[in-house]
Scaffold this motif. Structure first.
Motif, mmCIF file in Angstrom:
data_model
loop_
_atom_site.group_PDB
_atom_site.id
_atom_site.type_symbol
_atom_site.label_atom_id
_atom_site.label_comp_id
_atom_site.label_asym_id
_atom_site.label_seq_id
_atom_site.Cartn_x
_atom_site.Cartn_y
_atom_site.Cartn_z
ATOM 1 N N UNK A 36 0.840 -1.206 0.000
ATOM 2 C CA UNK A 36 0.000 0.000 0.000
ATOM 3 C C UNK A 36 0.871 1.251 0.000
ATOM 4 N N UNK A 37 1.951 1.268 0.784
ATOM 5 C CA UNK A 37 2.854 2.417 0.799
ATOM 6 C C UNK A 37 3.453 2.643 -0.594
ATOM 7 N N UNK A 38 3.823 1.546 -1.239
ATOM 8 C CA UNK A 38 4.412 1.629 -2.575
ATOM 9 C C UNK A 38 3.413 2.244 -3.556
ATOM 10 N N UNK A 39 2.178 1.779 -3.496
ATOM 11 C CA UNK A 39 1.132 2.270 -4.388
ATOM 12 C C UNK A 39 0.852 3.755 -4.144
ATOM 13 N N UNK A 40 0.715 4.133 -2.874
ATOM 14 C CA UNK A 40 0.408 5.523 -2.535
ATOM 15 C C UNK A 40 1.516 6.478 -2.986
ATOM 16 N N UNK A 41 2.770 6.030 -2.856
ATOM 17 C CA UNK A 41 3.902 6.896 -3.196
ATOM 18 C C UNK A 41 4.224 6.878 -4.686
ATOM 19 N N UNK A 94 6.502 -0.966 -9.052
ATOM 20 C CA UNK A 94 5.945 -2.212 -8.531
ATOM 21 C C UNK A 94 6.496 -3.411 -9.298
ATOM 22 N N UNK A 95 7.695 -3.246 -9.837
ATOM 23 C CA UNK A 95 8.317 -4.291 -10.643
ATOM 24 C C UNK A 95 8.790 -5.468 -9.805
ATOM 25 N N UNK A 155 17.058 -3.277 -6.514
ATOM 26 C CA UNK A 155 18.283 -2.736 -5.939
ATOM 27 C C UNK A 155 18.170 -1.252 -5.610
ATOM 28 N N UNK A 156 16.987 -0.700 -5.782
ATOM 29 C CA UNK A 156 16.782 0.722 -5.508
ATOM 30 C C UNK A 156 16.196 0.930 -4.116
#
Length: 235
Positions: A179-184, A188-189, A208-209
């Protein structure tokens, strides 16, 4: 104004995870020698690096520990208008076993691939102890800063508090992390892993990021972190 500049400069240091390390060249005396190094921040909020004993910059640091680390805003379209930070520092190699172990645990979370070449090759952990900071936040926003680093209340001593919170989030709250990834709007790879928590936010590793996300308000206790993470997951 300096407090606000320090906050923005520290956020830049947290958001980035690589910079240009400049040392005093031993091969070419009088000339600065620049090299790219990845870093994470230790319990004091100082850059922690892992460098090879045979590298030119390591030889330089052993002869003269005075150095600088230049960090620039990632993928800036206009580098002249982008934020950048120069840390003037004294580099110090970690020597105490407890300090090495604590630094290694934290660094490996951020850069897991480094665990193998650290064991196989002659690499050592060094910390860049700040002397002064120079922050440019864009045109005309230029500051010399003496106090920028902020100690991480969850990484003191052995760092067990931070590690426990990170492991709990990765093991039990993968949906919240997604959810944090989606919001920011982050990539999403690959599945995201939480790798670090400080009083102002947390780091996610995607592939690696590394990406740093800020809490709505500073958190000084694990309970405050939990409440902030729950609120952020709810959006």
């Amino acid at each position: 104004m300096s407090a606000e500049a320090s906050k923005h400069a520290r956020q830049l240091l947290l958001k980035e995870y690589r910079g240009v390390l400049s040392t005093h060249s031993q091969a070419m005396p009088g000339f600065p020698f620049g090299s790219v190094v990845p870093y994470c921040l230790d319990a004091n909020g100082w850059p922690l690096i892992l460098i090879s004993r045979i590298a030119q910059h390591t030889r330089n640091l052993k002869a003269d520990g005075r150095c600088s680390l230049l960090v620039g805003e990632r993928a800036a379209e206009d580098v002249q208008a982008a934020s950048r930070l120069t840390l003037l520092a004294e580099a110090r190699q970690l020597a105490e076993p407890a300090a090495i172990e604590s630094g290694a645990q934290r660094y490996y979370r951020y850069f897991p691939e480094s665990r193998d070449y650290h064991r196989v090759h002659d690499f050592d952990f060094w910390v860049l102890e700040p002397v002064r900071w120079r922050y440019i936040g864009g045109f005309g926003a230029i500051h010399w800063l003496d106090h920028l680093a902020l100690a991480n209340p969850f990484a003191v001593e052995s760092g067990e508090v931070e590690q426990s919170m990170v492991e709990h989030m990765n093991d039990d709250h993968a949906a919240a992390i997604a959810r944090y990834v989606e919001q920011a709007g982050l990539p999403q790879s690959a599945p995201a892993q939480m790798v670090g928590i400080d009083s102002e936010g947390f780091h996610l590793r995607i592939g690696q990021a590394l990406h740093w996300l800020a809490f709505p308000e500073p958190c000084e206790t694990p309970m405050a972190v939990r409440q902030a993470l729950v609120a952020m997951a709810r959006g």
